[in-house]
Design a protein around this motif. Structure first.
Motif, mmCIF file in Angstrom:
data_model
loop_
_atom_site.group_PDB
_atom_site.id
_atom_site.type_symbol
_atom_site.label_atom_id
_atom_site.label_comp_id
_atom_site.label_asym_id
_atom_site.label_seq_id
_atom_site.Cartn_x
_atom_site.Cartn_y
_atom_site.Cartn_z
ATOM 1 N N GLY A 10 15.040 43.873 32.095
ATOM 2 C CA GLY A 10 15.717 43.622 33.361
ATOM 3 C C GLY A 10 15.956 42.150 33.661
ATOM 4 N N ALA A 11 15.563 41.256 32.766
ATOM 5 C CA ALA A 11 15.736 39.820 33.016
ATOM 6 C C ALA A 11 17.199 39.398 32.951
ATOM 7 N N GLY A 12 18.026 40.180 32.268
ATOM 8 C CA GLY A 12 19.446 39.848 32.147
ATOM 9 C C GLY A 12 19.875 39.466 30.745
ATOM 10 N N LYS A 13 19.034 39.736 29.759
ATOM 11 C CA LYS A 13 19.326 39.355 28.379
ATOM 12 C C LYS A 13 20.600 40.013 27.857
ATOM 13 N N SER A 14 20.722 41.317 28.028
ATOM 14 C CA SER A 14 21.903 42.035 27.524
ATOM 15 C C SER A 14 23.168 41.609 28.250
ATOM 16 N N THR A 15 23.080 41.483 29.559
ATOM 17 C CA THR A 15 24.245 41.081 30.348
ATOM 18 C C THR A 15 24.719 39.692 29.922
ATOM 19 N N GLU A 80 18.967 28.297 16.546
ATOM 20 C CA GLU A 80 19.267 26.938 16.992
ATOM 21 C C GLU A 80 18.811 26.717 18.425
ATOM 22 N N GLU A 81 18.674 27.813 19.194
ATOM 23 C CA GLU A 81 18.267 27.725 20.583
ATOM 24 C C GLU A 81 17.425 28.957 20.940
ATOM 25 N N LEU A 82 16.369 28.720 21.688
ATOM 26 C CA LEU A 82 15.559 29.802 22.249
ATOM 27 C C LEU A 82 15.681 29.688 23.761
ATOM 28 N N ILE A 83 16.129 30.762 24.381
ATOM 29 C CA ILE A 83 16.287 30.766 25.831
ATOM 30 C C ILE A 83 15.400 31.867 26.405
ATOM 31 N N PHE A 84 14.497 31.447 27.293
ATOM 32 C CA PHE A 84 13.533 32.345 27.927
ATOM 33 C C PHE A 84 14.051 32.650 29.324
ATOM 34 N N LEU A 85 14.483 33.893 29.538
ATOM 35 C CA LEU A 85 14.926 34.331 30.855
ATOM 36 C C LEU A 85 13.702 34.837 31.605
ATOM 37 N N PHE A 145 7.349 26.867 20.511
ATOM 38 C CA PHE A 145 8.582 26.645 19.742
ATOM 39 C C PHE A 145 8.983 25.168 19.809
ATOM 40 N N PRO A 146 9.110 24.502 18.659
ATOM 41 C CA PRO A 146 9.404 23.072 18.667
ATOM 42 C C PRO A 146 10.899 22.733 18.756
ATOM 43 N N GLY A 147 11.743 23.724 18.657
ATOM 44 C CA GLY A 147 13.187 23.477 18.638
ATOM 45 C C GLY A 147 13.799 23.400 20.020
ATOM 46 N N ASN A 148 15.131 23.456 20.060
ATOM 47 C CA ASN A 148 15.864 23.456 21.330
ATOM 48 C C ASN A 148 15.527 24.718 22.095
ATOM 49 N N LYS A 149 15.166 24.534 23.363
ATOM 50 C CA LYS A 149 14.774 25.679 24.166
ATOM 51 C C LYS A 149 15.028 25.371 25.631
ATOM 52 N N ARG A 150 15.144 26.447 26.385
ATOM 53 C CA ARG A 150 15.347 26.333 27.823
ATOM 54 C C ARG A 150 14.768 27.573 28.483
ATOM 55 N N GLU A 151 14.090 27.372 29.606
ATOM 56 C CA GLU A 151 13.597 28.481 30.413
ATOM 57 C C GLU A 151 14.437 28.541 31.678
ATOM 58 N N LEU A 152 14.989 29.711 31.956
ATOM 59 C CA LEU A 152 15.788 29.917 33.157
ATOM 60 C C LEU A 152 14.987 30.791 34.106
ATOM 61 N N THR A 153 14.705 30.267 35.289
ATOM 62 C CA THR A 153 13.843 30.980 36.226
ATOM 63 C C THR A 153 14.600 31.527 37.431
ATOM 64 N N HIS A 154 15.892 31.253 37.503
ATOM 65 C CA HIS A 154 16.726 31.770 38.596
ATOM 66 C C HIS A 154 18.026 32.296 37.996
ATOM 67 N N THR A 155 18.460 33.456 38.449
ATOM 68 C CA THR A 155 19.696 34.031 37.892
ATOM 69 C C THR A 155 20.893 33.144 38.184
ATOM 70 N N SER A 156 20.826 32.290 39.196
ATOM 71 C CA SER A 156 21.931 31.364 39.458
ATOM 72 C C SER A 156 22.143 30.417 38.280
ATOM 73 N N GLU A 157 21.099 30.162 37.507
ATOM 74 C CA GLU A 157 21.213 29.299 36.328
ATOM 75 C C GLU A 157 21.999 29.978 35.208
ATOM 76 N N TYR A 158 22.032 31.304 35.187
ATOM 77 C CA TYR A 158 22.701 32.026 34.117
ATOM 78 C C TYR A 158 24.195 31.718 34.086
ATOM 79 N N ALA A 159 24.775 31.450 35.253
ATOM 80 C CA ALA A 159 26.219 31.230 35.341
ATOM 81 C C ALA A 159 26.650 29.962 34.620
#
Length: 170
Positions: A10-15, A80-85, A145-159
């Motif tokens: 439900g975090a929004g990964k598929s969307t 190349e990127e790990l994104i944690f929703l 994870f030592p590579g490029n990564k980002r954690e998104l904690t608000h759905t407004s960031e998804y846009a």
């Protein structure tokens, strides 16, 4: 583009991954497709990993999304990127309640609806679970994870996140 999206159900990964492949063509793999036999029986890990590795080798540009740290950890070196929703449990529950029928997972909308409360209970336990699907394991995988990564904690960031704007190391 070689991106892994990690997060609770439900975090929004598929969307998000579906939106991205319309913006920038890439192959997309939901780990739900390789993690289970028909129904709720987990496949042996090596079989799932073999399918994911085949997907990676067959595609130059890809997005893999899921909550399975046991499948993601062995392939992290390929991304190349790990994104944690991580928008919070209440957001994930709201997304699950609003989710349209997923014919790739359920034979009917009715069957999906019959499983909704079980899913909600599972999603709600994200912070306290110690299994591969829980916050503790997701956080450890992301932090290590030592590579490029980002954690998104608000759905407004998804846009504003997109494959054309690569992550930068924090």
């Amino acid at each position: 583009m070689k991106i892994i999206l990690l997060g609770n159900a439900g975090a929004g990964k598929s969307t998000l991954s579906r939106r991205w492949v319309t913006e920038q063509p890439a192959a997309r793999l939901s780990l739900d497709e390789v993690a289970f036999h028909a129904g709720s029986e987990r496949r042996p890990l090596e079989e799932s990993l073999a399918d994911v590795r085949r997907f990676i080798s067959d595609n130059e540009s890809w997005i893999i999304e899921g909550c399975y740290t046991d499948i993601i950890e062995p392939i992290l070196g390929e991304c190349e990127e790990l994104i944690f929703l991580n928008p919070g449990v209440e957001v994930c529950i709201a997304h699950c309640r609003a989710r349209p029928w997923e014919p790739e997972k359920f034979s009917s909308k009715s069957e999906q609806d019959d499983n909704l409360e079980t899913l909600i209970e599972w999603v709600a336990s994200y912070a306290t679970r110690s299994d591969e699907y829980g916050l503790r394991r997701h956080r450890a995988l992301f932090d290590a994870f030592p590579g490029n990564k980002r954690e998104l904690t608000h759905t407004s960031e998804y846009a504003w996140v997109s494959p054309s704007r690569p992550c930068q190391r924090p």
